[in-house]
Design a protein around this motif. Structure first.
Motif, short mmCIF file in Angstrom:
data_model
loop_
_atom_site.label_atom_id
_atom_site.label_comp_id
_atom_site.label_asym_id
_atom_site.label_seq_id
_atom_site.Cartn_x
_atom_site.Cartn_y
_atom_site.Cartn_z
N VAL A 1 0.81 -1.23 0.00
CA VAL A 1 0.00 0.00 0.00
C VAL A 1 0.84 1.27 0.00
N ARG A 2 2.02 1.25 0.59
CA ARG A 2 2.81 2.49 0.60
C ARG A 2 4.25 2.21 1.00
N ILE A 3 5.07 3.23 0.80
CA ILE A 3 6.47 3.19 1.19
C ILE A 3 6.70 4.23 2.28
N VAL A 4 7.37 3.83 3.33
CA VAL A 4 7.68 4.71 4.46
C VAL A 4 9.19 4.93 4.51
N GLY A 5 9.58 6.16 4.81
CA GLY A 5 11.00 6.42 5.02
C GLY A 5 11.72 7.05 3.86
N SER A 6 11.04 7.29 2.76
CA SER A 6 11.70 7.96 1.62
C SER A 6 11.63 9.47 1.82
N GLU B 1 3.36 -1.11 20.67
CA GLU B 1 1.92 -1.38 20.79
C GLU B 1 1.06 -0.21 20.35
N HIS B 2 1.67 0.95 20.15
CA HIS B 2 0.93 2.13 19.65
C HIS B 2 1.17 2.32 18.15
N ASP B 3 1.80 1.33 17.50
CA ASP B 3 2.11 1.34 16.06
C ASP B 3 3.13 2.40 15.69
N VAL B 4 3.92 2.84 16.65
CA VAL B 4 5.05 3.72 16.35
C VAL B 4 6.20 2.85 15.84
N MET B 5 6.85 3.28 14.74
CA MET B 5 7.92 2.50 14.13
C MET B 5 9.29 3.04 14.52
N TYR B 6 10.19 2.12 14.85
CA TYR B 6 11.57 2.47 15.18
C TYR B 6 12.49 1.69 14.24
N VAL B 7 13.46 2.40 13.65
CA VAL B 7 14.39 1.78 12.71
C VAL B 7 15.81 2.00 13.20
N ALA B 8 16.58 0.91 13.23
CA ALA B 8 18.00 1.02 13.53
C ALA B 8 18.71 1.46 12.25
N ASP C 1 5.73 7.93 13.11
CA ASP C 1 4.42 7.75 13.72
C ASP C 1 3.62 6.72 12.93
N PRO C 2 2.41 6.32 13.41
CA PRO C 2 1.64 5.28 12.71
C PRO C 2 1.29 5.63 11.28
N GLU C 3 1.31 6.92 10.92
CA GLU C 3 1.01 7.34 9.55
C GLU C 3 2.25 7.33 8.66
N GLY C 4 3.39 6.96 9.23
CA GLY C 4 4.62 6.90 8.44
C GLY C 4 5.38 8.20 8.37
N LYS C 5 5.03 9.17 9.19
CA LYS C 5 5.71 10.46 9.19
C LYS C 5 6.86 10.44 10.20
N LEU C 6 8.01 10.94 9.76
CA LEU C 6 9.18 10.97 10.64
C LEU C 6 8.92 11.86 11.85
N GLN C 7 9.18 11.34 13.05
CA GLN C 7 9.02 12.11 14.28
C GLN C 7 10.34 12.68 14.78
N ARG C 8 11.36 11.84 14.74
CA ARG C 8 12.66 12.30 15.26
C ARG C 8 13.73 11.28 14.94
N PHE C 9 14.99 11.72 15.15
CA PHE C 9 16.15 10.84 15.11
C PHE C 9 16.73 10.79 16.52
N ILE C 10 17.00 9.58 17.01
CA ILE C 10 17.61 9.41 18.33
C ILE C 10 19.09 9.10 18.12
N THR C 11 19.96 9.93 18.68
CA THR C 11 21.41 9.76 18.46
C THR C 11 22.21 9.58 19.75
N VAL C 12 21.63 9.85 20.92
CA VAL C 12 22.30 9.73 22.23
C VAL C 12 23.60 10.55 22.24
N SER D 1 5.16 -6.26 12.50
CA SER D 1 3.71 -6.22 12.24
C SER D 1 3.06 -5.21 13.17
N SER D 2 2.00 -4.57 12.66
CA SER D 2 1.28 -3.57 13.45
C SER D 2 0.11 -4.22 14.17
#
Length: 717
Positions: free
Chosen positions: A54-59, A87-94, A105-116, A368-369
């Motif tokens: 249905v869609r591509i996320v992350g481009s 469990e809230h359908d938030v996606m995290y990518v290494a 977020d669940p809609e595929g929109k970038l929220q932030r980058f975590i860099t520590v 899986s969501s």
């Protein structure tokens, strides 16, 4: 002639139309790949798509431009290695190549980058987020696992633990991980053949968990048997295959994938003791399960040819309990139910020049969501592809969920609808079999289980049918047996002293040569060594009797293949080619006889070819004596009686082996040691002859093609 061609043309057109009518048009119209399943015989079948892309996320990801405040620059994900959906359908990518964690977020929109910033990540390859929001990262480049708050602040780090359980050679490179509700960590390390490293919340080592077994070939087992400990220690160590990924379901059960040189149990469902719960599955197949549905025979990297095995990189378990795995080698997604039985598989390689929705270049991670959608991470393209359940897939999940919950009667209508859509769909047939079994309709259940390939279900249904039959007919059977035994005793008693009874008992034995030779069967059974010696020195055999015994043996093999019970027959009787079976039987037996005769001639054996030929036919007697009754009796057995069946079958094989030894020892006048040397040399000669025939057959095909090309060239010139 013209009419014949027209008929063939019309027939071909009709076949094409039928195939088009039966093919799943949805697959070609809505998705760029075919969705496949397998029937009860393991044959590939097409089915309606269970998921559609249905869609591509992350481009199109961007970050603020440091040189031009207010502007943004492109910052695509670079070689990402892991994906997690909470469990809230938030996606995290290494995002491994960029040393960061990307959150969508669940809609595929970038929220932030975590860099520590306080302790920068270095090539992170694994990510896991708990229900409380704690983020665990397998920080591979820094050889540690870090625990972060939901805001991305460092809480704790888990470096290589100091424990006597950890070997000194252990390399601590965390690549994947899972965390249970207690806070215990299960870490996959790069090349860690010991299994998952289990750490307590405080970082203390608990154990290694869920390791694979060492894969030993026949040669390795022989070396273990013959080598001294020092000699075997000098050999290259045989280590188990390492785990490639780990995930956890809602019930806290761990699932692992393994890749590399492994052909079974590539996916495991582990309980708290580390036992694999997926062995066998609900289909009741014997042995360990095989995962990964595509395997090609082709040239490998070293130049040789062989089966290129699937490489299972990751897996996810959805809310229905379905297990979906990624095959990185063939770019295929395979989905199995909670018991490890195949539902369907789909996918394919994307074009190099473009990103194609639904096709992948290098799938590396999957999640899986909450609604059952699948998200696949492609590390080459740096994107996530989302696959959504179709109506067919949702219907299968609904029916399967009710079946797994034991609501068999409720699942019947759903499975019937699935079967209406795809009449060959094996999971639907098994589901209907369970529904019929619960309702006490055992005959129908047996039929469904047979068509669905469930030997376990078939056995249970047949046991109930057999039990009911014995209950209804026990008195008749017992009375008949009692009457027959009484009649036999009375007849023997009454005829013991009568004239015609004495005449029958003292009748002269037939002296016809063929009958005498066939009666020699009983001598072979009672006194095999004396019987084989009599064939050599007393001519108690002929080519005629040998051919009779060979015909009997082949008949036994044929009956075994055609009429053995479905539960014990490894061959589908409908596919049994009797001509091919006869060719194989005759080739193996005659090849063994010829090789044995030539080897015995070299090793100073005394047997003539006639003796070897005739005696070798008597060796096959157990096939008729045990094989035929066993094939017939198997139709009244269930899997509960499998030990009895195996005992009789193995006894038949051992009897044949012993007859081979006694035959050679008697016919060739060998000692036991000489006999074993002869058998080994004969086996080697047989294998060499088979190899030469195979090579000559291949060369003859090339020669025929070459001569045909020369002929065509000369003819046209």
């Amino acid at each position: 002639m013209a009419s014949m061609k027209k008929q063939r043309l019309y027939l071909s057109l009709m076949l094409v139309m039928v195939m088009l009518a039966l093919s799943p048009h949805e697959a070609s119209a809505e998705v760029p790949y075919m969705t496949n399943s397998k029937d009860s015989n393991g044959d590939l079948i097409w089915t309606q798509p269970a998921y559609k892309p249905v869609r591509i996320v992350g481009s199109g990801l961007t970050v603020p431009d440091k040189d031009k405040p207010g502007n943004k620059v492109a910052s695509p994900m670079l070689n990402p290695k892991d994906l997690f959906i909470d469990e809230h359908d938030v996606m995290y990518v290494a995002d491994t190549g960029n040393n960061r964690i990307a959150e969508f977020d669940p809609e595929g929109k970038l929220q932030r980058f975590i860099t520590v910033p306080d302790s920068p990540l270095n090539k992170p390859e694994g990510i896991f987020v708990t229900a409380q929001g704690d983020i665990y990262v397998a920080d591979t480049g820094n050889k540690r696992v870090v625990r972060l708050t939901s805001e991305g602040k460092l809480l704790q780090e888990y470096k290589k633990p100091d424990s006597p359980i950890i070997p000194s050679t252990y390399i601590y490179d965390p690549v994947k991980l899972a965390v249970d509700k207690r806070g215990y960590l299960y870490i996959v390390t790069l090349g860690g053949y010991q299994g998952l490293l289990e750490l307590a919340p405080d970082g203390k080592v608990q154990s290694f968990f869920g390791s694979n077994q060492t894969r030993l070939g026949v040669l390795d087992k022989v070396k273990r048997l013959l080598y001294t400990k020092q000699m075997y220690d000098n050999e290259v160590s045989k280590l188990p295959v390492s785990i490639s990924s780990v995930t956890m379901d809602a019930n806290g059960l761990l699932y692992t994938t393994s890749s590399g040189d492994i052909s079974r149990n590539q996916v495991k469902k582990l309980n708290f003791r580390g036992d694999n719960l997926l062995k066998g599955g609900s289909a009741g197949k014997s042995g360990n399960k095989v995962f990964g549905e595509v395997s090609h025979f082709e040239r490998n990297e070293s130049g040789g040819k062989g089966f290129i095995k699937p490489q299972l990189a990751d897996l996810t378990v959805d809310r229905f309990g379905n297990i979906t795995v990624i095959d990185k080698q063939y770019k295929v997604l395979s989905q199995y139910d909670a018991n490890g039985d195949l539902l369907y598989f789909w996918g394919g390689l994307s074009a190099d020049s473009a990103t194609q929705l639904g096709l992948m270049k290098s799938p590396i991670a999957i999640a899986s969501s909450s609604n059952g959608d699948l998200f696949v991470l492609d590390d080459q393209e740096g994107i996530i592809q989302q696959f959504r359940l179709t109506e067919f897939g949702a219907l299968v999940n609904k029916a399967n969920a009710m079946t797994l919950q034991g609501r068999y009667a409720e699942s019947e209508s759903a499975w019937q609808e699935v079967l209406r859509i795809n009449v060959f769909f094996a999971p639907a047939l098994r589901g209907l079999g369970k529904a019929a079994y619960q309702q006490g309709n055992y005959e129908q259940a047996k039929t469904y289980f047979y068509e669905g390939g469930s030997k376990k279900g078939y056995s249970n249904a047949f046991w109930q049918i057999r039990y009911a039959w014995f209950q209804a007919h026990f008195s008749t059977l017992a009375t008949s047996a009692l009457i027959a035994a009484t009649a036999w005793i009375l007849i023997n008693r009454l005829t013991l002293y009568t004239r015609w009874g004495k005449a029958w008992r003292s009748r002269p034995k037939s002296t016809h040569s063929v009958r005498v030779q066939l009666r020699h069967i009983f001598t072979i059974i009672r006194h095999p060594i004396d019987g084989f010696t009599a064939i050599r020195h007393e001519r108690k055999g002929s080519y005629l009797s040998a051919f009779f015994l060979l015909s009997l043996a082949f008949g036994a093999v044929m009956i075994f293949g055609l009429y053995s019970s479905y539960l014990f027959n490894p061959v589908n009787p409908q596919r049994l080619n009797l001509i091919l079976l006869f060719t194989e039987f005759a080739s193996i037996w005659l090849g063994w006889v010829l090789c044995h005769y030539f080897v015995s001639s070299i090793l100073q054996g005394e047997g003539r070819f006639k003796d070897v030929f005739i005696a070798s036919s008597y060796v096959l007697l157990p096939l008729a004596i045990v094989g035929i009754p066993l094939a017939i009796l198997s139709n009244g057995m269930t899997l509960s009686e499998k030990p009895i069946y195996s005992f009789l079958f193995n006894g038949m094989v051992i009897w044949i082996v012993l007859l081979v030894i006694w035959n050679i020892q008697s016919i060739q006048n060998y000692t036991f040691g000489e006999t074993m040397v002869n058998i080994g040399a004969t086996a080697a000669a047989f294998l060499l002859a088979a190899l030469l025939i195979f090579i000559l057959y291949g060369l003859s095909g090339d020669l025929v093609s070459f001569l045909n090309e020369i002929y065509e060239e000369v003819r046209f010139r």
